[in-house]
Design a protein around this motif. Structure first.
Motif, PDB file in Angstrom:
ATOM      1  N   MET A   2      13.897   7.759 -10.815  1.00  0.00           N
ATOM      2  CA  MET A   2      13.644   7.341  -9.438  1.00  0.00           C
ATOM      3  C   MET A   2      12.526   6.984  -8.395  1.00  0.00           C
ATOM      4  SD  MET A   2      16.363   9.544  -6.717  1.00  0.00           S
ATOM      5  CE  MET A   2      16.314   9.574  -5.055  1.00  0.00           C
ATOM      6  N   ALA A   3      12.174   6.380  -7.754  1.00  0.00           N
ATOM      7  CA  ALA A   3      11.217   6.183  -7.875  1.00  0.00           C
ATOM      8  C   ALA A   3      11.395   6.768  -6.065  1.00  0.00           C
ATOM      9  CB  ALA A   3      11.436   5.121  -6.544  1.00  0.00           C
ATOM     10  N   GLY A   4      10.093   6.960  -5.672  1.00  0.00           N
ATOM     11  CA  GLY A   4       9.750   8.107  -4.289  1.00  0.00           C
ATOM     12  C   GLY A   4       9.617   7.092  -2.927  1.00  0.00           C
ATOM     13  N   LYS A   5       9.702   8.047  -2.102  1.00  0.00           N
ATOM     14  CA  LYS A   5       9.025   7.534  -0.764  1.00  0.00           C
ATOM     15  C   LYS A   5       9.075   6.613  -0.720  1.00  0.00           C
ATOM     16  CE  LYS A   5      11.039  11.642   1.966  1.00  0.00           C
ATOM     17  NZ  LYS A   5      11.083  12.268   2.592  1.00  0.00           N
ATOM     18  N   PRO A   6       9.648   5.013   0.535  1.00  0.00           N
ATOM     19  CA  PRO A   6       8.216   3.790   0.371  1.00  0.00           C
ATOM     20  C   PRO A   6       7.063   4.915   1.308  1.00  0.00           C
ATOM     21  CG  PRO A   6      10.357   3.794   1.799  1.00  0.00           C
ATOM     22  CD  PRO A   6      10.096   5.150   0.895  1.00  0.00           C
ATOM     23  N   ASP A  45       4.659   4.418   4.405  1.00  0.00           N
ATOM     24  CA  ASP A  45       4.571   4.631   5.836  1.00  0.00           C
ATOM     25  C   ASP A  45       3.489   3.737   6.372  1.00  0.00           C
ATOM     26  OD1 ASP A  45       3.513   7.226   6.050  1.00  0.00           O
ATOM     27  OD2 ASP A  45       5.765   8.005   6.875  1.00  0.00           O
ATOM     28  N   ALA A  46       3.364   3.856   7.544  1.00  0.00           N
ATOM     29  CA  ALA A  46       2.135   4.390   9.144  1.00  0.00           C
ATOM     30  C   ALA A  46       1.173   5.226   8.485  1.00  0.00           C
ATOM     31  CB  ALA A  46       2.452   4.515  10.626  1.00  0.00           C
ATOM     32  N   ARG A  47       1.791   6.201   8.086  1.00  0.00           N
ATOM     33  CA  ARG A  47       1.263   7.591   7.788  1.00  0.00           C
ATOM     34  C   ARG A  47      -0.270   6.983   6.489  1.00  0.00           C
ATOM     35  NH1 ARG A  47       5.742  11.790   8.107  1.00  0.00           N
ATOM     36  NH2 ARG A  47       6.633   9.953   6.989  1.00  0.00           N
ATOM     37  N   ASP A  48       0.706   6.743   5.627  1.00  0.00           N
ATOM     38  CA  ASP A  48       0.020   6.576   4.342  1.00  0.00           C
ATOM     39  C   ASP A  48      -0.770   5.434   4.358  1.00  0.00           C
ATOM     40  OD1 ASP A  48       1.648   7.402   2.074  1.00  0.00           O
ATOM     41  OD2 ASP A  48       2.958   6.979   3.168  1.00  0.00           O
ATOM     42  N   ALA A  49      -0.590   4.959   5.372  1.00  0.00           N
ATOM     43  CA  ALA A  49      -1.839   3.318   6.009  1.00  0.00           C
ATOM     44  C   ALA A  49      -3.165   3.528   6.444  1.00  0.00           C
ATOM     45  CB  ALA A  49      -0.925   2.124   6.830  1.00  0.00           C
ATOM     46  N   HIS A  50      -2.758   4.862   7.424  1.00  0.00           N
ATOM     47  CA  HIS A  50      -3.812   5.259   8.233  1.00  0.00           C
ATOM     48  C   HIS A  50      -5.172   6.351   7.180  1.00  0.00           C
ATOM     49  CE1 HIS A  50      -5.178   8.020  11.268  1.00  0.00           C
ATOM     50  NE2 HIS A  50      -5.542   8.971  10.113  1.00  0.00           N
ATOM     51  N   ILE A  51      -3.932   6.746   6.387  1.00  0.00           N
ATOM     52  CA  ILE A  51      -5.124   7.239   5.187  1.00  0.00           C
ATOM     53  C   ILE A  51      -5.514   6.316   4.153  1.00  0.00           C
ATOM     54  CG2 ILE A  51      -4.521   9.067   2.912  1.00  0.00           C
ATOM     55  CD1 ILE A  51      -2.256  10.425   4.218  1.00  0.00           C
ATOM     56  N   LYS A 100      -4.223  -0.475  -3.670  1.00  0.00           N
ATOM     57  CA  LYS A 100      -3.050   0.198  -3.053  1.00  0.00           C
ATOM     58  C   LYS A 100      -2.862   0.869  -2.272  1.00  0.00           C
ATOM     59  CE  LYS A 100      -0.129  -2.241  -6.983  1.00  0.00           C
ATOM     60  NZ  LYS A 100       0.694  -1.748  -8.367  1.00  0.00           N
ATOM     61  N   TYR A 101      -3.582   2.290  -3.002  1.00  0.00           N
ATOM     62  CA  TYR A 101      -4.152   3.341  -1.544  1.00  0.00           C
ATOM     63  C   TYR A 101      -4.042   2.645  -0.474  1.00  0.00           C
ATOM     64  CZ  TYR A 101      -3.100   6.800  -4.992  1.00  0.00           C
ATOM     65  OH  TYR A 101      -2.246   7.453  -6.402  1.00  0.00           O
ATOM     66  N   GLU A 102      -6.066   1.651  -0.579  1.00  0.00           N
ATOM     67  CA  GLU A 102      -6.334   1.521   0.853  1.00  0.00           C
ATOM     68  C   GLU A 102      -5.749   0.965   1.542  1.00  0.00           C
ATOM     69  OE1 GLU A 102     -10.322  -0.085  -0.306  1.00  0.00           O
ATOM     70  OE2 GLU A 102     -11.113   1.767  -0.682  1.00  0.00           O
ATOM     71  N   LYS A 103      -4.911   0.014   1.316  1.00  0.00           N
ATOM     72  CA  LYS A 103      -3.623  -0.799   1.742  1.00  0.00           C
ATOM     73  C   LYS A 103      -2.283  -0.023   2.140  1.00  0.00           C
ATOM     74  CE  LYS A 103      -5.227  -5.017  -0.420  1.00  0.00           C
ATOM     75  NZ  LYS A 103      -4.986  -6.516  -1.048  1.00  0.00           N
ATOM     76  N   GLY A 104      -2.378   1.224   1.895  1.00  0.00           N
ATOM     77  CA  GLY A 104      -1.123   1.942   2.573  1.00  0.00           C
ATOM     78  C   GLY A 104       0.139   1.252   2.217  1.00  0.00           C
ATOM     79  N   VAL A 105       0.106   0.598   0.299  1.00  0.00           N
ATOM     80  CA  VAL A 105       1.472  -0.514  -0.309  1.00  0.00           C
ATOM     81  C   VAL A 105       1.951   1.119  -0.676  1.00  0.00           C
ATOM     82  CG1 VAL A 105       1.974  -1.533  -1.724  1.00  0.00           C
ATOM     83  CG2 VAL A 105       0.360  -2.921   0.358  1.00  0.00           C
ATOM     84  N   ASN A 106       0.690   1.902  -1.768  1.00  0.00           N
ATOM     85  CA  ASN A 106       1.575   2.879  -2.293  1.00  0.00           C
ATOM     86  C   ASN A 106       0.710   4.603  -1.404  1.00  0.00           C
ATOM     87  OD1 ASN A 106       2.252   1.622  -3.661  1.00  0.00           O
ATOM     88  ND2 ASN A 106       1.250   2.305  -5.507  1.00  0.00           N
ATOM     89  N   ARG A 107       1.683   5.400  -1.267  1.00  0.00           N
ATOM     90  CA  ARG A 107       1.158   6.861  -1.308  1.00  0.00           C
ATOM     91  C   ARG A 107       0.592   7.543  -2.164  1.00  0.00           C
ATOM     92  NH1 ARG A 107       6.160  10.192   1.712  1.00  0.00           N
ATOM     93  NH2 ARG A 107       5.735   9.069   3.318  1.00  0.00           N
ATOM     94  N   VAL A 108      -0.860   8.555  -1.471  1.00  0.00           N
ATOM     95  CA  VAL A 108      -1.749   8.943  -1.911  1.00  0.00           C
ATOM     96  C   VAL A 108      -0.913  10.112  -2.565  1.00  0.00           C
ATOM     97  CG1 VAL A 108      -3.811   9.270  -1.997  1.00  0.00           C
ATOM     98  CG2 VAL A 108      -3.732   7.641  -0.811  1.00  0.00           C
ATOM     99  N   SER A 109      -1.408  10.627  -4.126  1.00  0.00           N
ATOM    100  CA  SER A 109      -1.021  11.662  -4.315  1.00  0.00           C
ATOM    101  C   SER A 109      -2.316  13.079  -3.246  1.00  0.00           C
ATOM    102  CB  SER A 109      -0.849  11.913  -5.788  1.00  0.00           C
ATOM    103  OG  SER A 109      -2.270  12.468  -6.674  1.00  0.00           O
TER     104      SER A 109
END
Length: 148
Positions: A1-5, A7-13, A44-53
């Motif tokens: 099961m995939a994690g949460k998609p 969002d804007a917070r991930d893009a900010h980070i 993908k982290y820098e673009k906010g497409v994936n969440r950073v662990s």
């Protein structure tokens, strides 16, 4: 099961990671190798497409010598609309962006310039910050910062 998609917070980070890497003049590949990721995952982290662990964020913070809280400063409000898939998030052209820019310039100056140059730059950045934020009219004659 995939994690949460993401969002804007991930893009900010991601934007903050990208900014640190760019200021350090470090390639994406170099940073990825230093923290044990592929360059495409870091992208993908820098673009906010994936969440950073949490683990990866800790490693990134250590590489750049910043507290982990740095990535959460000025975080967008909950429910802020995320960017479209694959879009590179753009910084908002708002008062906070100009103030953030001024703060980043001052931090860099503190680390790299002698005291006299830091003072001159601080006066200039302050004048630009006020002009960009329109908190007071820009007065070229009274914003020079020279004391004599």
């Amino acid at each position: 099961m995939a994690g949460k998609p993401a969002d804007a917070r991930d893009a900010h980070i991601g934007q903050r990671i990208d900014r640190l890497r760019t200021l350090a003049r470090m390639s994406r590949r170099t940073l990825a190798e230093r923290i044990g990721l592929s360059a495409s995952q870091l992208d993908k982290y820098e673009k906010g497409v994936n969440r950073v662990s949490a683990t990866d964020l800790d490693r990134i913070a250590r590489v750049f010598g910043v507290p982990i809280g740095h990535f959460f400063e000025e975080l967008p409000a909950e429910g802020a609309r995320p960017p479209g898939f694959g879009e590179r998030p753009q910084p908002a052209l708002a008062e906070a962006a100009a103030t953030r820019f001024a703060r980043d310039v001052v931090r860099a100056a503190d680390a790299h310039l002698p005291p006299d140059d830091r003072q001159r730059l601080a006066v200039l950045v302050g004048a630009l910050d006020r002009a960009l934020n329109a908190t007071e009219a820009f007065d070229k004659e009274n914003s020079s910062g020279s004391s004599g």
